[in-house]
Design a protein around this motif. Structure first.
Motif, PDB file in Angstrom:
ATOM      1  N   ALA A 194      39.190  56.844  39.426  1.00 29.86           N
ATOM      2  CA  ALA A 194      39.831  56.124  37.711  1.00 29.86           C
ATOM      3  C   ALA A 194      41.257  55.820  38.046  1.00 29.86           C
ATOM      4  N   GLU A 195      42.475  56.630  38.331  1.00 28.11           N
ATOM      5  CA  GLU A 195      43.523  56.367  37.875  1.00 28.11           C
ATOM      6  C   GLU A 195      44.171  55.540  39.180  1.00 28.11           C
ATOM      7  N   ALA A 196      42.840  55.311  40.584  1.00 25.45           N
ATOM      8  CA  ALA A 196      43.409  54.349  41.359  1.00 25.45           C
ATOM      9  C   ALA A 196      43.025  53.153  40.955  1.00 25.45           C
ATOM     10  N   LEU A 197      41.553  52.829  40.176  1.00 27.39           N
ATOM     11  CA  LEU A 197      41.764  51.668  39.900  1.00 27.39           C
ATOM     12  C   LEU A 197      42.744  51.121  38.992  1.00 27.39           C
ATOM     13  N   GLU A 198      43.401  52.080  37.898  1.00 27.59           N
ATOM     14  CA  GLU A 198      43.912  51.985  37.073  1.00 27.59           C
ATOM     15  C   GLU A 198      44.914  51.301  37.759  1.00 27.59           C
ATOM     16  N   SER A 199      45.655  52.043  38.564  1.00 30.35           N
ATOM     17  CA  SER A 199      46.644  51.446  38.702  1.00 30.35           C
ATOM     18  C   SER A 199      46.612  50.030  39.541  1.00 30.35           C
ATOM     19  N   ASP A 200      45.987  49.848  40.547  1.00 25.22           N
ATOM     20  CA  ASP A 200      45.600  48.484  40.990  1.00 25.22           C
ATOM     21  C   ASP A 200      45.575  47.508  39.935  1.00 25.22           C
ATOM     22  N   ALA A 201      44.968  47.704  39.157  1.00 24.53           N
ATOM     23  CA  ALA A 201      44.778  46.549  37.949  1.00 24.53           C
ATOM     24  C   ALA A 201      46.246  46.598  36.814  1.00 24.53           C
ATOM     25  N   LEU A 202      46.748  47.618  36.928  1.00 21.40           N
ATOM     26  CA  LEU A 202      47.967  47.548  35.796  1.00 21.40           C
ATOM     27  C   LEU A 202      49.228  46.869  37.881  1.00 21.40           C
ATOM     28  N   GLU A 203      49.334  47.175  38.048  1.00 20.58           N
ATOM     29  CA  GLU A 203      49.816  46.183  39.689  1.00 20.58           C
ATOM     30  C   GLU A 203      49.714  44.978  39.289  1.00 20.58           C
ATOM     31  N   ILE A 204      49.051  44.893  39.260  1.00 25.46           N
ATOM     32  CA  ILE A 204      47.930  42.962  39.363  1.00 25.46           C
ATOM     33  C   ILE A 204      48.653  42.728  37.920  1.00 25.46           C
ATOM     34  N   PHE A 205      48.179  43.351  36.654  1.00 23.47           N
ATOM     35  CA  PHE A 205      48.872  42.642  35.447  1.00 23.47           C
ATOM     36  C   PHE A 205      50.132  42.407  35.521  1.00 23.47           C
ATOM     37  N   LYS A 206      50.769  43.646  35.490  1.00 27.10           N
ATOM     38  CA  LYS A 206      52.503  43.680  35.828  1.00 27.10           C
ATOM     39  C   LYS A 206      53.082  42.762  35.988  1.00 27.10           C
ATOM     40  N   GLU A 207      52.230  42.143  37.337  1.00 23.18           N
ATOM     41  CA  GLU A 207      52.900  40.426  37.998  1.00 23.18           C
ATOM     42  C   GLU A 207      52.787  39.750  37.281  1.00 23.18           C
ATOM     43  N   GLN A 208      51.778  39.432  37.246  1.00 24.04           N
ATOM     44  CA  GLN A 208      51.298  38.267  36.000  1.00 24.04           C
ATOM     45  C   GLN A 208      52.367  38.317  34.412  1.00 24.04           C
ATOM     46  N   GLN A 209      52.244  39.692  34.484  1.00 24.47           N
ATOM     47  CA  GLN A 209      53.342  39.793  33.041  1.00 24.47           C
ATOM     48  C   GLN A 209      54.531  39.060  33.427  1.00 24.47           C
ATOM     49  N   ARG A 210      55.106  39.623  34.374  1.00 23.47           N
ATOM     50  CA  ARG A 210      56.564  38.614  34.697  1.00 23.47           C
ATOM     51  C   ARG A 210      56.844  37.798  34.984  1.00 23.47           C
ATOM     52  N   ALA A 378      54.758  47.354  20.062  1.00 24.23           N
ATOM     53  CA  ALA A 378      53.211  47.185  20.246  1.00 24.23           C
ATOM     54  C   ALA A 378      52.644  47.332  21.451  1.00 24.23           C
ATOM     55  N   PRO A 379      51.536  47.904  21.991  1.00 21.12           N
ATOM     56  CA  PRO A 379      51.142  48.472  22.793  1.00 21.12           C
ATOM     57  C   PRO A 379      50.460  46.781  23.453  1.00 21.12           C
ATOM     58  N   PRO A 380      50.408  46.230  25.480  1.00 26.83           N
ATOM     59  CA  PRO A 380      50.285  45.491  25.972  1.00 26.83           C
ATOM     60  C   PRO A 380      48.916  44.685  25.332  1.00 26.83           C
ATOM     61  N   VAL A 381      48.790  43.667  25.699  1.00 24.83           N
ATOM     62  CA  VAL A 381      46.469  43.712  25.190  1.00 24.83           C
ATOM     63  C   VAL A 381      46.811  43.393  26.929  1.00 24.83           C
ATOM     64  N   TYR A 382      45.987  43.478  27.518  1.00 28.56           N
ATOM     65  CA  TYR A 382      45.436  43.383  28.850  1.00 28.56           C
ATOM     66  C   TYR A 382      44.461  42.601  28.498  1.00 28.56           C
ATOM     67  N   ASP A 383      43.583  42.127  29.889  1.00 30.15           N
ATOM     68  CA  ASP A 383      42.735  40.529  30.081  1.00 30.15           C
ATOM     69  C   ASP A 383      41.429  42.144  29.874  1.00 30.15           C
ATOM     70  N   PRO A 384      40.354  41.022  29.702  1.00 27.24           N
ATOM     71  CA  PRO A 384      39.288  42.637  29.771  1.00 27.24           C
ATOM     72  C   PRO A 384      38.962  43.223  30.773  1.00 27.24           C
ATOM     73  N   GLU A 385      39.001  42.663  31.364  1.00 25.32           N
ATOM     74  CA  GLU A 385      38.604  43.839  32.704  1.00 25.32           C
ATOM     75  C   GLU A 385      39.850  44.918  33.641  1.00 25.32           C
ATOM     76  N   THR A 386      41.212  44.848  33.224  1.00 23.18           N
ATOM     77  CA  THR A 386      42.140  45.892  33.187  1.00 23.18           C
ATOM     78  C   THR A 386      41.634  46.245  31.798  1.00 23.18           C
ATOM     79  N   GLN A 387      42.022  46.137  31.026  1.00 25.02           N
ATOM     80  CA  GLN A 387      41.594  46.960  29.422  1.00 25.02           C
ATOM     81  C   GLN A 387      40.659  47.820  29.531  1.00 25.02           C
ATOM     82  N   ARG A 388      39.050  47.684  30.514  1.00 27.23           N
ATOM     83  CA  ARG A 388      37.785  48.199  30.923  1.00 27.23           C
ATOM     84  C   ARG A 388      38.355  49.297  31.495  1.00 27.23           C
ATOM     85  N   LEU A 389      39.316  49.368  32.926  1.00 26.96           N
ATOM     86  CA  LEU A 389      39.775  50.104  33.732  1.00 26.96           C
ATOM     87  C   LEU A 389      40.744  51.385  32.832  1.00 26.96           C
ATOM     88  N   VAL A 390      41.557  50.777  32.316  1.00 28.55           N
ATOM     89  CA  VAL A 390      42.828  51.948  31.198  1.00 28.55           C
ATOM     90  C   VAL A 390      41.063  52.240  30.865  1.00 28.55           C
TER      91      VAL A 390
END
Length: 548
Positions: A194-210, A378-390
């Motif tokens: 689960a943490e491996a999937l979460e890590s990949d999703a968070l990395e994509i989210f962080k790049e988009q956020q940057r 405030a906690p970050p607002v993830y997209d639905p897929e990233t939120q599900r993996l987190v």
């Protein structure tokens, strides 16, 4: 068992009585016990006698002659001549005792039969009364011991059951630990995936956020840069420093000559001021500067119209706003007259500034003001897929933490069971039921507490903190091990050692503390009664110890 104990006591009493009656028939010097009678017989032939330590031989007639001949004082058992001598009180009808020879013929009746004093003193023979009272006391003690032994058997039964329950519980906990360890391995693998999937999703989210953050920063910086440029130009145009830019102040900037005839007319100047006579800083930033900036950039060669033949819009028309991002502005050069006016105005402003400086030296100091609470980000607002993996990873982590917590709790319980099983609860577990109980005793100043196999403490009656007198250490009984306990490593005394407590234990029908004393500094002695001490082996051992 109880009948055997009573029979033993009766036999001992009968033997003591028979010995007392027969003792008078054996010839021996005054003050000699029946056991030592054979040692006080004269040698045949010369009628001599040897001191008991073998150091000297004297005539037998010098025994009890009121003169100490032997170094060990054995030649004067019936007088007070030798300081280290012993006088035996026969005390027929009661218990015989030995007293120091120094008490013989001292005018005080020490033996209940009065044999230590002469007839002149007239000591009454009280042995019969004392013997009868002692017999009653022995019967009471025997009855008490009988009833206490019955309660002790109940304590033995409960103690053995507690040990059996602990052993059963420990086996169950060992089985649970094995199950939890297997479950832990399973939860660890789920957490890793689960943490491996979460890590990949968070990395994509962080790049988009940057990327979004960079665009946001740029959008926020453009208005600020525009206002900064406008403010600088406002300061240049505001020649008289009255806080306004007027028509006449714009007419000196030849770059604002829209029709290129060499003169900036009033109409042209009003165009830039939105047809007003003068504007303040805010109006200049929002109304005037967007019209002035393209012409200034055009004059500096930083901006070119879309077509070379395109003319500047006539007066009254708003020019198209140019993209001025990242372009620095050059300001119009003031004339000598403007420089003189600025110097004069700056001097006055400096004087006013000095006054303001002194006025601001004493800031407002709030008295008793609460510091503002710092709000958590405030906690970050993830997209639905990233939120599900987190959320899935969080659930996996929580599940693993719960299993690990269960293992720790089980291991702690096993440790407590092992510590309890390692305690010495007596040969038949009779003391186990006292573990976990506490008993109090009050005197004039303190309340003393004894928690067997745990601690002893005291607390002032008028209030105050509890002081630990000692923690459970071991059994230290002499003759019989389970007659005395020691509690050590208590709180340190002021400029003294650590406190300790000795618990003297005796047989009784109910557990209780009967007295507490401090014979030596920081050393406390408790007298404690309990049915657990009503043991025939303990009673016999104590009797032998007393005789010795």
């Amino acid at each position: 068992m109880h009948r055997a104990i009573s029979q033993q006591l009766a036999i001992l009493a009968a033997l003591a009585l028979s010995v007392s009656w027969c003792a008078a028939d054996v010839p021996r010097p005054r003050g000699v016990s029946l056991i030592k009678a054979a040692l006080y017989q004269p040698r045949a032939g010369d009628n001599s006698w040897t001191c008991l330590d073998g150091s000297k031989t004297i005539p037998f007639v010098q025994v009890n002659d009121d003169y100490c001949d032997c170094p060990d004082g054995s030649d004067e058992p019936g007088t007070s001549a030798c300081a280290q001598g012993q006088f035996h009180c026969l005390n027929k009808g009661h218990e015989s005792v030995d007293i120091p020879s120094s008490r013989v013929q001292d005018g005080v009746c020490d033996c209940c039969d009065g044999s230590d004093e002469s007839q002149v003193v007239g000591c009454a023979n009280t042995c019969a009364e004392l013997g009868a009272a002692a017999a009653i006391q022995r019967r009471n003690q025997a009855e008490l011991h009988k009833q206490g032994a019955e309660k002790r058997m109940e304590m033995i039964t409960r103690g053995r059951q507690l040990r059996a329950d602990r052993e059963t519980r420990r086996l169950e906990l060992e089985r649970r630990i094995k199950d939890q360890e297997a479950l832990k391995s399973e939860k660890q693998q789920i957490k890793i995936n689960a943490e491996a999937l979460e890590s990949d999703a968070l990395e994509i989210f962080k790049e988009q956020q940057r990327e979004l953050d960079a665009d946001t920063v740029q959008a926020e910086e453009e208005p600020q840069q525009m206002r900064q440029e406008a403010s600088l130009s406002f300061g240049v145009y505001d020649i008289n420093k009255d806080g306004f830019v007027e028509v006449t102040e714009l007419m000196v900037d030849i770059n604002l000559d829209r029709d290129r005839n060499g003169v900036v007319t009033v109409e042209e100047a009003k165009y830039f001021l939105d047809e007003r006579e003068r504007v303040d800083l805010d109006a200049f930033v929002t109304l005037a500067w967007p019209r002035i900036k393209p012409l200034k950039m055009l004059a500096e060669g930083l901006f070119q119209p879309p077509n070379a033949d395109e003319q500047v819009p006539p007066v009254g028309e708003v020019p198209v706003k140019a993209n001025t991002e990242g372009v620095q502005q050059s300001e119009p050069q003031p004339t000598e007259e403007q420089i003189d006016m600025e110097a004069s105005t700056d001097g006055e402003a400096d004087e006013d500034g000095d006054d303001d400086q002194y006025d601001d030296e004493e800031g407002d100091v709030g008295v008793g003001e609460a510091s503002p609470e710092i709000e958590a980000p405030a906690p970050p607002v993830y997209d639905p897929e990233t939120q599900r993996l987190v959320e899935q990873a969080n659930e996996a982590r929580n599940a693993l933490e719960e299993v690990e917590r269960n293992i720790r709790e089980i291991e702690q319980e096993v440790k407590e069971i092992d510590e309890q099983s390692a305690k010495d609860y007596g040969p038949q577990e009779e003391w186990a039921v006292l573990d976990g109980e506490c008993y109090n005793f009050e005197d004039r100043e303190y309340v003393y507490t004894l928690c067997p196999f745990d601690r002893a403490s005291q607390k002032p009656k008028n209030g105050g903190a509890e002081t630990t007198l000692g923690r459970w250490e071991q059994w230290i009984g002499e003759g019989y091990k389970y007659s005395k306990q020691k509690y050590g490593n208590g709180a340190a005394c002021w400029n003294g050692p650590q406190r300790s407590a000795i618990i003297n234990i005796s047989c009784a029908l109910e557990p209780r503390i009967t007295s507490v004393g401090e014979p030596n500094r920081c050393e406390y002695y408790f007298e404690f009664e309990t049915p657990a001490a009503c043991d025939s082996e303990a009673q016999q051992a104590e009797s032998v110890h007393d005789e010795l």
